[in-house]
Design a protein around this motif. Structure first.
Motif: not given
Length: 124
Positions: A16-28, A106-113
């Motif tokens: 739910x926190x990372x939902x949305x098309x643009x969340x990960x691009x913004x964080x990265x 969070x960015x470190x945690x999603x890397x394995x994904x």
């Protein structure tokens, strides 16, 4: 077999926190440091256009970026800094964004994904 996997609720909360098309691009985009709003929008759209699989996907808009940044702030992933500056026409506000320690975590945690997704896509 029971469906009550002990970590299921926490995984759903994380998704739910990372939902949305643009969340990960913004964080990265913020991973390298503090970025001004307009530069953030331009950087994300440049990166997306370079890597775009579907040329018909619309670019990130001001409204969607603002909503994404607001949600990320609510989740404690980013910080906002605004500064009033003088200009020829009066004063204007310049806004910068940067990751919080939680955002970096969070960015470190999603890397394995992301690694899993790469391997999964190669199966096809």
């Amino acid at each position: 077999m029971g469906s009550d996997v002990p970590y299921r609720r926490r995984v759903n909360e994380a998704v739910a926190v990372i939902r949305g098309r643009w969340t990960i691009p913004v964080l990265t985009a913020l991973a390298l440091g503090e970025v001004q709003y307009k530069e953030l929008l331009a950087h994300i759209n440049e990166e997306e256009s370079r890597a775009k699989a579907d040329p018909d996907d619309p670019p990130l808009s001001d409204r969607v970026l603002t909503d994404t940044l607001r949600r990320a702030r609510e989740h404690g992933l980013i910080e906002r800094r605004a500064e009033k500056r003088p200009s020829e026409r009066g004063r204007f506000t310049t806004t910068w964004y940067r990751l919080t320690p939680a955002g970096r975590s969070l960015l470190r945690a999603v890397r394995p994904l992301a690694d899993w997704a790469e391997q999964y896509s190669q199966r096809s």
